[in-house]
Write a protein that holds these residues in place. Structure first.
Motif, PDB file in Angstrom:
ATOM      1  N   TRP A  46      -5.821  -7.543  15.291  1.00 37.39           N
ATOM      2  CA  TRP A  46      -4.405  -7.885  15.134  1.00 37.39           C
ATOM      3  C   TRP A  46      -3.744  -7.022  14.066  1.00 37.39           C
ATOM      4  O   TRP A  46      -2.576  -6.696  14.155  1.00 37.39           O
ATOM      5  CB  TRP A  46      -4.262  -9.356  14.764  1.00 37.39           C
ATOM      6  N   HIS A  47      -4.509  -6.695  13.037  1.00 41.00           N
ATOM      7  CA  HIS A  47      -3.982  -5.899  11.918  1.00 41.00           C
ATOM      8  C   HIS A  47      -4.745  -4.588  11.840  1.00 41.00           C
ATOM      9  O   HIS A  47      -5.914  -4.510  12.206  1.00 41.00           O
ATOM     10  CB  HIS A  47      -4.140  -6.663  10.602  1.00 41.00           C
ATOM     11  N   LEU A  48      -4.083  -3.561  11.333  1.00 39.51           N
ATOM     12  CA  LEU A  48      -4.726  -2.257  11.177  1.00 39.51           C
ATOM     13  C   LEU A  48      -5.770  -2.327  10.063  1.00 39.51           C
ATOM     14  O   LEU A  48      -5.514  -2.880   8.988  1.00 39.51           O
ATOM     15  CB  LEU A  48      -3.692  -1.193  10.834  1.00 39.51           C
ATOM     16  N   LEU A  49      -6.938  -1.773  10.322  1.00 36.75           N
ATOM     17  CA  LEU A  49      -8.015  -1.792   9.333  1.00 36.75           C
ATOM     18  C   LEU A  49      -7.597  -1.096   8.045  1.00 36.75           C
ATOM     19  O   LEU A  49      -7.897  -1.567   6.956  1.00 36.75           O
ATOM     20  CB  LEU A  49      -9.289  -1.157   9.909  1.00 36.75           C
ATOM     21  N   THR A  50      -6.874   0.017   8.162  1.00 30.75           N
ATOM     22  CA  THR A  50      -6.430   0.728   6.958  1.00 30.75           C
ATOM     23  C   THR A  50      -5.493  -0.134   6.116  1.00 30.75           C
ATOM     24  O   THR A  50      -5.549  -0.087   4.892  1.00 30.75           O
ATOM     25  CB  THR A  50      -5.732   2.057   7.313  1.00 30.75           C
ATOM     26  N   ASP A  51      -4.660  -0.944   6.757  1.00 25.07           N
ATOM     27  CA  ASP A  51      -3.787  -1.861   6.007  1.00 25.07           C
ATOM     28  C   ASP A  51      -4.615  -2.908   5.268  1.00 25.07           C
ATOM     29  O   ASP A  51      -4.370  -3.205   4.098  1.00 25.07           O
ATOM     30  CB  ASP A  51      -2.799  -2.559   6.940  1.00 25.07           C
ATOM     31  N   GLY A  66     -10.780 -13.252  -4.362  1.00 25.08           N
ATOM     32  CA  GLY A  66     -11.170 -13.755  -3.050  1.00 25.08           C
ATOM     33  C   GLY A  66     -10.094 -13.454  -2.032  1.00 25.08           C
ATOM     34  O   GLY A  66      -9.031 -12.906  -2.349  1.00 25.08           O
ATOM     35  N   TRP A  67     -10.373 -13.829  -0.779  1.00 20.41           N
ATOM     36  CA  TRP A  67      -9.445 -13.511   0.306  1.00 20.41           C
ATOM     37  C   TRP A  67      -8.091 -14.196   0.166  1.00 20.41           C
ATOM     38  O   TRP A  67      -7.060 -13.631   0.519  1.00 20.41           O
ATOM     39  CB  TRP A  67     -10.081 -13.820   1.661  1.00 20.41           C
ATOM     40  N   GLU A  68      -8.086 -15.416  -0.380  1.00 17.64           N
ATOM     41  CA  GLU A  68      -6.803 -16.104  -0.583  1.00 17.64           C
ATOM     42  C   GLU A  68      -5.958 -15.364  -1.615  1.00 17.64           C
ATOM     43  O   GLU A  68      -4.744 -15.239  -1.467  1.00 17.64           O
ATOM     44  CB  GLU A  68      -7.017 -17.564  -1.008  1.00 17.64           C
ATOM     45  N   TYR A  73      -1.497 -11.714  -2.991  1.00 19.99           N
ATOM     46  CA  TYR A  73      -1.049 -10.424  -3.507  1.00 19.99           C
ATOM     47  C   TYR A  73      -0.204  -9.707  -2.450  1.00 19.99           C
ATOM     48  O   TYR A  73       0.875  -9.199  -2.742  1.00 19.99           O
ATOM     49  CB  TYR A  73      -2.259  -9.559  -3.894  1.00 19.99           C
ATOM     50  N   GLY A  74      -0.721  -9.669  -1.209  1.00 19.97           N
ATOM     51  CA  GLY A  74      -0.001  -9.009  -0.124  1.00 19.97           C
ATOM     52  C   GLY A  74       1.372  -9.610   0.113  1.00 19.97           C
ATOM     53  O   GLY A  74       2.356  -8.888   0.302  1.00 19.97           O
ATOM     54  N   LEU A  75       1.440 -10.923   0.106  1.00 19.28           N
ATOM     55  CA  LEU A  75       2.727 -11.596   0.316  1.00 19.28           C
ATOM     56  C   LEU A  75       3.699 -11.304  -0.823  1.00 19.28           C
ATOM     57  O   LEU A  75       4.892 -11.083  -0.594  1.00 19.28           O
ATOM     58  CB  LEU A  75       2.521 -13.104   0.471  1.00 19.28           C
ATOM     59  N   ASN A  76       3.184 -11.306  -2.054  1.00 23.85           N
ATOM     60  CA  ASN A  76       4.039 -11.036  -3.215  1.00 23.85           C
ATOM     61  C   ASN A  76       4.512  -9.586  -3.283  1.00 23.85           C
ATOM     62  O   ASN A  76       5.580  -9.303  -3.820  1.00 23.85           O
ATOM     63  CB  ASN A  76       3.317 -11.393  -4.513  1.00 23.85           C
ATOM     64  N   LYS A  77       3.722  -8.663  -2.744  1.00 23.67           N
ATOM     65  CA  LYS A  77       4.041  -7.239  -2.809  1.00 23.67           C
ATOM     66  C   LYS A  77       4.465  -6.678  -1.449  1.00 23.67           C
ATOM     67  O   LYS A  77       4.531  -5.462  -1.268  1.00 23.67           O
ATOM     68  CB  LYS A  77       2.824  -6.445  -3.311  1.00 23.67           C
ATOM     69  N   LEU A  87       1.809  -2.391   8.675  1.00 26.04           N
ATOM     70  CA  LEU A  87       1.917  -3.857   8.713  1.00 26.04           C
ATOM     71  C   LEU A  87       2.652  -4.354   9.960  1.00 26.04           C
ATOM     72  O   LEU A  87       3.649  -5.075   9.851  1.00 26.04           O
ATOM     73  CB  LEU A  87       2.602  -4.381   7.448  1.00 26.04           C
ATOM     74  N   PRO A  88       2.174  -3.994  11.174  1.00 23.91           N
ATOM     75  CA  PRO A  88       2.894  -4.369  12.382  1.00 23.91           C
ATOM     76  C   PRO A  88       3.041  -5.881  12.595  1.00 23.91           C
ATOM     77  O   PRO A  88       4.016  -6.321  13.188  1.00 23.91           O
ATOM     78  CB  PRO A  88       2.060  -3.750  13.498  1.00 23.91           C
ATOM     79  N   LEU A  89       2.109  -6.671  12.073  1.00 30.01           N
ATOM     80  CA  LEU A  89       2.190  -8.132  12.201  1.00 30.01           C
ATOM     81  C   LEU A  89       2.253  -8.803  10.834  1.00 30.01           C
ATOM     82  O   LEU A  89       1.862  -9.955  10.686  1.00 30.01           O
ATOM     83  CB  LEU A  89       0.986  -8.657  12.995  1.00 30.01           C
ATOM     84  N   GLY A  90       2.734  -8.091   9.841  1.00 28.40           N
ATOM     85  CA  GLY A  90       2.869  -8.649   8.508  1.00 28.40           C
ATOM     86  C   GLY A  90       1.575  -8.571   7.710  1.00 28.40           C
ATOM     87  O   GLY A  90       0.677  -7.804   8.016  1.00 28.40           O
ATOM     88  N   ILE A  91       1.481  -9.415   6.704  1.00 28.40           N
ATOM     89  CA  ILE A  91       0.309  -9.447   5.819  1.00 28.40           C
ATOM     90  C   ILE A  91      -0.817 -10.221   6.508  1.00 28.40           C
ATOM     91  O   ILE A  91      -0.600 -11.332   6.993  1.00 28.40           O
ATOM     92  CB  ILE A  91       0.678 -10.118   4.460  1.00 28.40           C
ATOM     93  N   PRO A  92      -2.027  -9.654   6.537  1.00 23.11           N
ATOM     94  CA  PRO A  92      -3.154 -10.358   7.146  1.00 23.11           C
ATOM     95  C   PRO A  92      -3.492 -11.645   6.391  1.00 23.11           C
ATOM     96  O   PRO A  92      -3.388 -11.698   5.172  1.00 23.11           O
ATOM     97  CB  PRO A  92      -4.320  -9.350   7.025  1.00 23.11           C
ATOM     98  N   SER A  93      -3.891 -12.676   7.133  1.00 23.54           N
ATOM     99  CA  SER A  93      -4.292 -13.938   6.506  1.00 23.54           C
ATOM    100  C   SER A  93      -5.724 -13.835   6.011  1.00 23.54           C
ATOM    101  O   SER A  93      -6.452 -12.915   6.400  1.00 23.54           O
ATOM    102  CB  SER A  93      -4.149 -15.079   7.504  1.00 23.54           C
ATOM    103  N   PRO A  94      -6.157 -14.762   5.171  1.00 25.34           N
ATOM    104  CA  PRO A  94      -7.524 -14.706   4.630  1.00 25.34           C
ATOM    105  C   PRO A  94      -8.621 -14.775   5.703  1.00 25.34           C
ATOM    106  O   PRO A  94      -9.715 -14.288   5.477  1.00 25.34           O
ATOM    107  CB  PRO A  94      -7.613 -15.927   3.723  1.00 25.34           C
TER     108      PRO A  94
END
Length: 97
Positions: A46-51, A66-68, A73-77, A87-94
């Motif tokens: 669903w998300h790009l590995l490089t992202d 940790g992943w959370e 961090y991703g959401l804040n930045k 980021l075609p589908l936004g920030i990846p979830s944990p």
């Protein structure tokens, strides 16, 4: 003037000027990680590995444990990350695999 003390030049430079700009660093970083083989099944990409790698590394440098924390961090930045990640589908979830 005190005996034995000479006026020495500082061994450290007063300022730091990077030899390449941040756009070049980002480009080289992305080029390097696009060479990493993606072990995920095609249907779960669903998300790009490089992202994912980029966000994880930046978050850990910033103190994520940790992943959370990485997702937070991703959401804040996000706005900043979008300037150099797809980021075609936004920030990846944990639980993104």
């Amino acid at each position: 003037m005190s005996i034995g003390f000479k006026n020495k030049k500082s061994k450290t430079k007063a300022s730091f000027a990077p030899s390449i700009d941040s756009k070049d660093i980002t480009t080289k970083f992305q080029e390097y990680f696009t060479q990493v083989k993606d072990p995920r099944a095609e249907r779960t990409r669903w998300h790009l590995l490089t992202d994912i790698i980029t966000i994880a590394i930046l978050a850990v440098i910033a103190g994520a444990e940790g992943w959370e924390d990485i997702e937070e961090y991703g959401l804040n930045k996000k706005e900043w990350l979008e300037t150099f990640l797809k980021l075609p589908l936004g920030i990846p979830s944990p639980d993104t695999c």
